[in-house]
Design an enzyme around this catalytic site. Sequence first.
Site, PDB file in Angstrom:
ATOM      1  N   CYS A 151     -18.329 -12.438 111.158  1.00 13.13           N
ATOM      2  CA  CYS A 151     -19.490 -12.032 110.053  1.00 13.13           C
ATOM      3  C   CYS A 151     -18.998 -12.387 108.769  1.00 13.13           C
ATOM      4  CB  CYS A 151     -19.450 -10.535 110.370  1.00 13.13           C
ATOM      5  SG  CYS A 151     -21.110  -9.994 109.459  1.00 13.13           S
TER       6      CYS A 151
ATOM      7  N   GLU B 196     -20.528  -8.916 117.045  1.00  8.06           N
ATOM      8  CA  GLU B 196     -19.463  -8.286 116.663  1.00  8.06           C
ATOM      9  C   GLU B 196     -19.498  -6.823 117.107  1.00  8.06           C
ATOM     10  OE1 GLU B 196     -17.863  -7.267 111.793  1.00  8.06           O
ATOM     11  OE2 GLU B 196     -19.968  -7.913 112.256  1.00  8.06           O
TER      12      GLU B 196
ATOM     13  N   LYS C 278     -10.330 -10.349 111.719  1.00  4.20           N
ATOM     14  CA  LYS C 278     -11.376 -10.413 110.574  1.00  4.20           C
ATOM     15  C   LYS C 278     -10.588 -10.492 109.362  1.00  4.20           C
ATOM     16  CE  LYS C 278     -15.753  -8.874 109.036  1.00  4.20           C
ATOM     17  NZ  LYS C 278     -16.993  -8.057 109.211  1.00  4.20           N
TER      18      LYS C 278
END
Length: 282
Positions: free
Chosen positions: A153, A43, A116
Amino acid sequence: MTVVRVAFTQATWTGDKESMIALHEAWTREAASAGAQVICFQELFYGPYFGITQDTAYYDYAESVPGPTTERFAALAAELGIVIVLPVYEEDQPGVLYNTAAVIDADGTYLGKYRKHHIPHLPKFWEKFYFRPGNLGYPVFETAVGKIGVNICYDRHFPEGWRVLALNGAEIVFNPNATAPGISNKLWEIEQPAAAVANGYFVVANNRVGLEDNEYGDEAVAFYGSSYAVGPDGNYVGEVGSSTEDQLLIRDLDLDQIRQVRERWQFFRDRRPDAYGAIVAP
């Protein structure tokens, strides 16, 4: 293509963007020379994990996607014939910023991006200061190695996204992370294998590693690496990565296993979407 050789990285923040990019370029060349057909970086790979603090100076790491870093790695992908999953900080326009992963095909073609969805705002994970929630859905990209998706994540804590990727046809889902010790250690062990089993695909989960005290001093957290690939049967493919060292990991994924597992466990046949309305109720 039945067996796909994947590469994935875990790295400690060096202290500057250019050296991080150079490190990952070198790893991409090493992976390709070892026969890897696709590589995924951690990430926000070219910067520190700046969610530790709330500081507008870190907005300077954001860039357009596609943009300079995407184009640089697209050229490398074309040179080496390797698919690249490239997690970057995206500026859509001034003040509109996303935590993004670009996907580049083996011929250097930019295929698109994932933004995300789930943005934490917790001590040392102050991400709402830096990112808007993703608004591009859960795309699955048709690449030279098959159909791949991305979760980033904190997304991994939400099972709905994993399922949408499966329904969209994903065979491999890459899950780049910046995950620090605590309750997450146990979650790291169980969430991605559970997602792989529930959805009948491969998950490749990689995490930052090391202490970013060169950036944050006493405020820094120690990322614990432990990157891995897991199959649709919930078993690791190869060993779990180091919890302390930089690593380039390479694993072979046999995509035929997806059919074998799905035909044995008929989760897609036995789903009851008519009964799931409460999941998306406000």
